[in-house]
Design an enzyme around this catalytic site. Sequence first.
Site, PDB file in Angstrom:
ATOM      1  N   GLY A  55       0.834  -1.198   0.000  1.00  0.00           N
ATOM      2  CA  GLY A  55       0.000   0.000   0.000  1.00  0.00           C
ATOM      3  C   GLY A  55       0.864   1.241   0.000  1.00  0.00           C
ATOM      4  N   ASP A  56       0.600   2.147   0.979  1.00  0.00           N
ATOM      5  CA  ASP A  56       1.384   3.379   1.081  1.00  0.00           C
ATOM      6  C   ASP A  56       2.332   3.336   2.271  1.00  0.00           C
ATOM      7  OD1 ASP A  56      -0.519   3.377   3.045  1.00  0.00           O
ATOM      8  OD2 ASP A  56      -1.128   5.468   2.777  1.00  0.00           O
ATOM      9  N   GLU A  57       2.775   2.129   2.659  1.00  0.00           N
ATOM     10  CA  GLU A  57       3.667   1.960   3.807  1.00  0.00           C
ATOM     11  C   GLU A  57       5.067   1.591   3.330  1.00  0.00           C
ATOM     12  OE1 GLU A  57       0.461   0.419   7.152  1.00  0.00           O
ATOM     13  OE2 GLU A  57       1.708  -1.024   6.088  1.00  0.00           O
TER      14      GLU A  57
END
Length: 613
Positions: free
Chosen positions: A490-492
């Site tokens: 994801g956005d991690e």
Amino acid sequence: MLRRGLTFKLSVLLACIGVLASGATGYYAYRANRTMLVNEAEHSLQTSTELLGQRIAVSIDDVAADALVLATMPSSVIVAQTDDGIGPNLARERLAQVYSSFMLHHAEYLQMRLITRQHHGLEAIRFDRDSDGLVRVKGDGLQEKAQFPYVFETLAFSPGRIYTSPISVNHESGTHAAQGKPTLRLGTPIADARGAVVGVVVIDIDLAGMLRRLQSDLPSDYQVYLANEWGDFLVHPDASKTFGFDRGRRVLMQDSFPVTKQLFEQRQSEVLVNGLTGSGEAAGRVLAFVRRPFGGSEGNRFIVLGLAKPLEDVLSGANQLGSRIIRMVLVFSALSVLLAILFARALTKPLHLLAHAATHLFAEHAMHTLPLKRTDEIGVLARCFERLRREIRAQMDALHSKQSELVHLASHDVLTGLPNRMLFMQKLENAIDEARFRREGLAVLFVDLDGFKQINDQFGHSVGDKVLVTIARRLKDVLYAADVVARLGGDEFIVLIEGPRAAEVTPAIAARIMDALNETLSVDGNSMTVGASIGISEFPHDSGNAEELLLNADAAMYAAKSGGRCAYLRYRDLLAARLDEQAEQARELARAQLAQAQAARDATEGREAEPTA
């Protein structure tokens, strides 16, 4: 159909070799006389005797090596130095497991003991062998052994020396299966850090069992003799003649075989004798005796080892030879020359070419020499070999390419090309091990994008993917070459900072990351700002485990995000804040309880001040 194929040539050749080998063997056996056969038997017996003697020496050396290993173990010194002769429970039990393992792997070991110098040579650890397996003797069963030579003589040795006892019958009480058996004992001192001898390790060997194992590959018709330096039989085909000194009636080798006197007088090291020359002591047999050193300067100085073989077995082949074998040899000798020439021309050269090609499988120059134009089996084999080589090379190239691709895909994120979670965790675990060894620190930064969900919702996943690629590139730009950045999903993103600088530079790196991610992005003509919240956990302050470091960094990130986006927070600061909050709550509770108590006292005093009716 192939003409004069390899099958035909090989069949003729093998038939010829078989006949030639049988004829040559028969001719040699016929020409060899009885004396030659006896001499060969003597040399064979002598070699076997020397080899058996070497095996005995090597077996004793192996036992000595085991004793030295046990004596030099730190736990042996701990157990031997303990005042009660038993040693700390943990060290004693670990050492006992080692002794048990040695006994299980060496069936010829009858006893293994650690005997302390204190308490009259008290046994601290002892394992015996009985009919049911191993017996560990404990408590009152442990005995004092200082009166035995293998204890008081070994205690006088310097560390690293080996005591070798005379071979004798074991008459010590309570020795289980060892009692009454011919036994050889090896001992070595146990020394502390200052070199003082504090105990001994003693291993009792079953002489009969060791000899049975060493004789296992000798021919069944061989007879074995063994005598100590005084000539007492220790091993004899007639068991009643062994260990006569233990029964008060000595039977000596030099009396049974007078020719061995020169061995005991140390005038010779080996003696051969056979019954063919009319020697009465070797009637009907061929014998070989050798003298070998035994036990260095301790115990027996040497042993005499002998092997015997019946003369009838030695001469059995010579009695079956006849004149017909000579005629067969003469006929087939002429054929052997012709067949050898055919064999060399028809088979040797092409086989050499194939062998050269096989050893240079991917060398093009080796393939040019293959007999590809031959019409027989060798030509077919060469052409098949060439096709097989090409297929193997093509498949190996494809396999290497696929393998490299799969390895990269398994450990990297497809979109950004960064390491994935699996590869990052491997790097983190290796970094923890290295930091623990070097006594250094490291830091884990958990980076979560703040505005990525809105970008995805507003511009679509295609733009979102491009944003992630740009973010990954910016992260690599602001980090040092030794730092590791990975995408968890994801956005991690996650960052690993190693080395002694980790604690000092981590805040600055976190600030650089936030500055880089706060800069405006331009993707497909759209301007946007992402921003990030960062959580930081450190080794060894926050945890010594990779999973916990990641979880702690994640917790710090969520705390930073909940406290205001585009910020970073250390896990240690998060814990400190929680502790301060808990302390403040405790103080508020205490103040409230104090106020309630004061109010209660005021109410009580008011009632007491009212006038009575």
